[in-house]
Design an enzyme around this catalytic site. Structure first.
Site, PDB file in Angstrom:
ATOM      1  N   ASP A  73      -6.367   0.413   1.460  1.00 54.22           N
ATOM      2  CA  ASP A  73      -5.011   0.876   1.773  1.00 54.22           C
ATOM      3  C   ASP A  73      -5.008   2.317   2.269  1.00 54.22           C
ATOM      4  O   ASP A  73      -4.270   2.672   3.191  1.00 54.22           O
ATOM      5  CB  ASP A  73      -4.104   0.761   0.543  1.00 54.22           C
ATOM      6  CG  ASP A  73      -3.779  -0.675   0.187  1.00 54.22           C
ATOM      7  OD1 ASP A  73      -4.026  -1.561   1.032  1.00 54.22           O
ATOM      8  OD2 ASP A  73      -3.283  -0.917  -0.927  1.00 54.22           O
TER       9      ASP A  73
ATOM     10  N   GLY B 185       0.804  -1.217   0.000  1.00 58.99           N
ATOM     11  CA  GLY B 185       0.000   0.000   0.000  1.00 58.99           C
ATOM     12  C   GLY B 185       0.833   1.262   0.000  1.00 58.99           C
ATOM     13  O   GLY B 185       0.394   2.315   0.469  1.00 58.99           O
TER      14      GLY B 185
END
Length: 267
Positions: A89, A43
């Protein structure tokens, strides 16, 4: 490194979009440092965007909420940059901690912190290992293949959704913590069916090697196709797993609760 006179000249897509929107007239010097590679399923692109937005708001003397940061980062990635990415994320980077994140059909997002005993959290952390497969990839491209196949994988997705409740039950009970590792293995077996781009022969080989060396379960983080493997391994078996995966980068880590932070604020 880029040295330009206007945001429109910036090559980096995310920086170009954000700085153009904020109309910086006095100039900005921006540094970005990372300990881990990009395009690796951690992420990092969403975390970068969350941090950049947080910094720009602070530069204007504004204090914003984690949820505002998350939603604004989602808007930039999905609408402005037109990336085929999810929304988890951005929320994880903005809020931090161990959470259950729920996404409503009306685009509402709720974050429920997972409350577990300190000893249980330590036990979970002590059983987790992170290895870089050596393969980087574009999450947007891999996710796009999954999106096109969602209609054919409803059963797998519903099963994976139910595993969230199973995981919460394990973490908040007195059951053997290793059951969490077994659940990770089941989840990975379902996830790899979502698209033919999620795994490769080499990735399967890495996972099987880890399992034979003592790993109970694990999953490839992010969209798939490469990046980092999160493995669940009893502490006494971790040296054997490290040795078996000796050619891969092992990255020690700890769970944290902070999320995106402004560490210096001069109003």
């Amino acid at each position: 490194m880029e040295d330009v006179r206007s945001p429109e000249e910036i090559i980096h897509p995310a920086i170009n979009a954000v700085l153009s929107a904020y109309e910086c007239e006095n100039g900005v010097e921006l540094h970005s440092d990372a300990d881990l590679p990009a395009r690796s399923g951690l992420g990092s692109s969403s975390a970068f965007l969350v941090g950049l937005l947080h910094a720009m708001e602070a530069l204007l003397g504004k204090r914003v909420s984690p949820m505002w940061l998350a939603k604004e980062a989602i808007r930039y990635e999905q609408d402005v940059l037109a990336e085929h990415v999810g929304s988890q994320d951005q929320v994880a980077a903005a809020c931090g901690g161990l959470n259950i994140i729920r996404f409503g059909k009306d685009e509402t997002i709720t974050v429920q912190p997972v409350v577990i005993r300190k000893t249980r959290k330590i036990a979970l952390s002590e059983h987790l290992m992170l290895f870089f497969t050596g393969f980087s990839r574009s999450a947007s491209e891999v996710a796009h293949a999954q999106i096109k196949n969602i209609g054919n994988r409803a059963e797998e997705l519903h099963t994976m959704r139910a595993m969230v409740d199973d995981a919460l039950s394990i973490l908040t009970s007195e059951t053997d913590i290793c059951d969490f590792g077994k659940l990770l293995h089941e989840s990975w077996m379902f996830k790899r069916k979502l698209s033919n781009r999620i795994t490769t022969d080499r990735i399967d080989e890495i996972y099987e090697t880890a399992r034979k060396a003592g790993a109970i379960g694990g999953k490839l983080l992010g969209a798939g196709g490469g990046g980092f493997f999160l493995l669940f391994v009893r502490p006494e078996n971790q040296p054997a797993v490290k040795e078996a995966l000796g050619k891969l980068l092992y990255v020690p880590f700890e769970l944290e609760n902070s999320g995106s932070q402004i560490i210096y604020y001069n109003e």
